[in-house]
Design a protein around this motif. Sequence first.
Motif, PDB file in Angstrom:
ATOM      1  N   PHE A  96      51.203  56.546  -0.778  1.00  9.87           N
ATOM      2  CA  PHE A  96      50.814  56.791  -2.172  1.00  9.87           C
ATOM      3  C   PHE A  96      51.238  58.201  -2.538  1.00  9.87           C
ATOM      4  CE2 PHE A  96      47.980  53.205  -3.290  1.00  9.87           C
ATOM      5  CZ  PHE A  96      47.850  52.602  -2.053  1.00  9.87           C
ATOM      6  N   GLU A  97      51.703  58.358  -3.765  1.00  8.76           N
ATOM      7  CA  GLU A  97      52.221  59.675  -4.171  1.00  8.76           C
ATOM      8  C   GLU A  97      51.932  59.936  -5.643  1.00  8.76           C
ATOM      9  OE1 GLU A  97      56.523  59.930  -4.157  1.00  8.76           O
ATOM     10  OE2 GLU A  97      56.455  62.107  -3.924  1.00  8.76           O
ATOM     11  N   HIS A  98      51.521  61.165  -5.932  1.00  5.92           N
ATOM     12  CA  HIS A  98      51.404  61.624  -7.315  1.00  5.92           C
ATOM     13  C   HIS A  98      52.105  62.972  -7.459  1.00  5.92           C
ATOM     14  CE1 HIS A  98      49.000  58.779  -9.465  1.00  5.92           C
ATOM     15  NE2 HIS A  98      47.939  58.887  -8.701  1.00  5.92           N
ATOM     16  N   ILE A 142      52.626  65.123  -3.890  1.00  9.32           N
ATOM     17  CA  ILE A 142      51.778  64.954  -2.700  1.00  9.32           C
ATOM     18  C   ILE A 142      51.849  63.496  -2.298  1.00  9.32           C
ATOM     19  CG2 ILE A 142      49.437  65.208  -1.798  1.00  9.32           C
ATOM     20  CD1 ILE A 142      48.955  67.235  -4.098  1.00  9.32           C
ATOM     21  N   GLU A 143      52.219  63.218  -1.045  1.00  8.50           N
ATOM     22  CA  GLU A 143      52.503  61.822  -0.685  1.00  8.50           C
ATOM     23  C   GLU A 143      52.118  61.476   0.745  1.00  8.50           C
ATOM     24  OE1 GLU A 143      56.692  60.755  -0.629  1.00  8.50           O
ATOM     25  OE2 GLU A 143      57.253  62.785  -1.150  1.00  8.50           O
ATOM     26  N   PRO A 144      50.837  61.144   0.956  1.00  4.31           N
ATOM     27  CA  PRO A 144      50.444  60.700   2.288  1.00  4.31           C
ATOM     28  C   PRO A 144      51.139  59.396   2.702  1.00  4.31           C
ATOM     29  CG  PRO A 144      48.588  60.603   0.742  1.00  4.31           C
ATOM     30  CD  PRO A 144      49.712  61.261   0.034  1.00  4.31           C
ATOM     31  N   VAL A 175      59.921  63.793 -11.986  1.00  3.81           N
ATOM     32  CA  VAL A 175      58.577  63.487 -11.500  1.00  3.81           C
ATOM     33  C   VAL A 175      58.723  62.368 -10.465  1.00  3.81           C
ATOM     34  CG1 VAL A 175      57.183  64.250 -13.460  1.00  3.81           C
ATOM     35  CG2 VAL A 175      58.228  61.982 -13.500  1.00  3.81           C
ATOM     36  N   ASP A 176      57.749  62.272  -9.580  1.00  2.00           N
ATOM     37  CA  ASP A 176      57.897  61.435  -8.389  1.00  2.00           C
ATOM     38  C   ASP A 176      56.531  60.814  -8.077  1.00  2.00           C
ATOM     39  OD1 ASP A 176      58.844  60.410  -5.985  1.00  2.00           O
ATOM     40  OD2 ASP A 176      59.154  62.365  -5.024  1.00  2.00           O
ATOM     41  N   SER A 177      56.481  59.502  -7.957  1.00  2.20           N
ATOM     42  CA  SER A 177      55.205  58.848  -7.658  1.00  2.20           C
ATOM     43  C   SER A 177      55.448  57.529  -6.950  1.00  2.20           C
ATOM     44  CB  SER A 177      54.419  58.588  -8.955  1.00  2.20           C
ATOM     45  OG  SER A 177      53.184  57.954  -8.704  1.00  2.20           O
ATOM     46  N   ALA A 178      54.562  57.188  -6.036  1.00  2.00           N
ATOM     47  CA  ALA A 178      54.675  55.931  -5.291  1.00  2.00           C
ATOM     48  C   ALA A 178      53.315  55.260  -5.199  1.00  2.00           C
ATOM     49  CB  ALA A 178      55.208  56.204  -3.882  1.00  2.00           C
ATOM     50  N   SER A 215      65.714  59.090 -10.601  1.00  2.00           N
ATOM     51  CA  SER A 215      66.047  60.270  -9.785  1.00  2.00           C
ATOM     52  C   SER A 215      66.756  59.918  -8.483  1.00  2.00           C
ATOM     53  CB  SER A 215      64.764  61.022  -9.425  1.00  2.00           C
ATOM     54  OG  SER A 215      64.062  61.414 -10.569  1.00  2.00           O
ATOM     55  N   PHE A 216      66.424  58.746  -7.936  1.00  2.00           N
ATOM     56  CA  PHE A 216      66.897  58.447  -6.579  1.00  2.00           C
ATOM     57  C   PHE A 216      68.310  57.880  -6.563  1.00  2.00           C
ATOM     58  CE2 PHE A 216      62.183  57.296  -5.561  1.00  2.00           C
ATOM     59  CZ  PHE A 216      61.823  58.624  -5.732  1.00  2.00           C
ATOM     60  N   LYS A 217      68.744  57.298  -7.697  1.00  2.00           N
ATOM     61  CA  LYS A 217      70.043  56.605  -7.693  1.00  2.00           C
ATOM     62  C   LYS A 217      71.166  57.613  -7.426  1.00  2.00           C
ATOM     63  CE  LYS A 217      72.370  52.741  -9.250  1.00  2.00           C
ATOM     64  NZ  LYS A 217      72.097  51.407  -9.776  1.00  2.00           N
ATOM     65  N   LEU A 251      56.324  51.043  -3.573  1.00  2.00           N
ATOM     66  CA  LEU A 251      57.363  51.230  -4.590  1.00  2.00           C
ATOM     67  C   LEU A 251      57.321  52.693  -5.010  1.00  2.00           C
ATOM     68  CD1 LEU A 251      56.791  47.961  -6.640  1.00  2.00           C
ATOM     69  CD2 LEU A 251      58.451  48.382  -4.803  1.00  2.00           C
ATOM     70  N   ASP A 252      58.401  53.384  -4.700  1.00  2.00           N
ATOM     71  CA  ASP A 252      58.499  54.829  -4.914  1.00  2.00           C
ATOM     72  C   ASP A 252      59.490  55.047  -6.041  1.00  2.00           C
ATOM     73  OD1 ASP A 252      58.549  57.570  -4.680  1.00  2.00           O
ATOM     74  OD2 ASP A 252      58.946  57.584  -2.514  1.00  2.00           O
ATOM     75  N   VAL A 253      59.025  55.722  -7.099  1.00  2.00           N
ATOM     76  CA  VAL A 253      59.820  55.863  -8.314  1.00  2.00           C
ATOM     77  C   VAL A 253      59.999  57.341  -8.638  1.00  2.00           C
ATOM     78  CG1 VAL A 253      59.967  55.268 -10.767  1.00  2.00           C
ATOM     79  CG2 VAL A 253      58.849  53.689  -9.172  1.00  2.00           C
TER      80      VAL A 253
HETATM   81 MG    MG Z   1      58.448  59.517  -4.132  1.00  2.00          MG
END
Ligand code: MG
Length: 252
Positions: free
Chosen positions: A232-234, A201-203, A105-108, A56-58, A94-96
């Motif tokens: 951290f993110e979910h 959600i990403e504190p 979808v987004d998680s770190a 998603s980020f590229k 590492l945020d993907v």
């Molecule tokens: Mg993220």
Amino acid sequence: MIYKKSSEEIALMRKGGVILTDTLRRLEAALHPGVSTAELDAIAEESIEGAGARPSFKGYRGFPGSICSSPNEVIVHGIPSPDVILEDGDIVSLDVGVLFDGFHVDSAWTFPVGSVDPQTSELLKVTEQSLEAAITQCRPGNRLGDVGFAVEEVAKAAGYAIVREYVGHGVGRALHEEPQIPNYGPPGRREVLSPGMTLAIEPMVNAGSAGTVVLDDNWTVVTADGKRSAHFEHTVAITPEGHEVLTRRDPI
Ligand code: MG
Ligand code: MG
């Protein structure tokens, strides 16, 4: 406008979540002192594209990497580079982001590299706990303020500072959708949660003070005081019964 997703759309995001968590697992396996963040970026890109999805980020607003890699005092949005070599005792977020069949979808996750000192371990543990506390608040009828306040309570009780300039977000057909999701209260305020909402959600929690600085590359966000930060993110779907975490690495 908050775009709610149908159960069919959430099913697509669930598949994207499996690709994402598999990618984070591969990254964790490759994390060792001496690895560069560019090497990690290549692993992530191969993992995501090999599964028939896109990072998603590229290219997002010109971002050059497939992932964000944010070591130590970098809070978020670190650019992968062959010049950034991780060392024993470092941490790295590492945020993907994964785009699969039209949905992101987004998680770190912030990982230790080798063995880290006890203070750093505590920062990682508390930040992960703050995310879990926020997820616990995710159910129909609760409000976004309850989610943010849960993060704030956990982080503040441990003596840490919460980053205020960067927040979580809705996620779906766009990487960043409404609503914004701050990591602070007050509770009982803002939008009511309802089934079909999908929230990243990403504190972002700082060991020192809350201040942030953006480096000259216009991406990398670091702590103003140079102390470490964890992230951290979910991606979480609100369901009639409560919630479903779409990016769990170890399904529970
Ligand atoms: Mg993220
Ligand atoms: Mg995000």
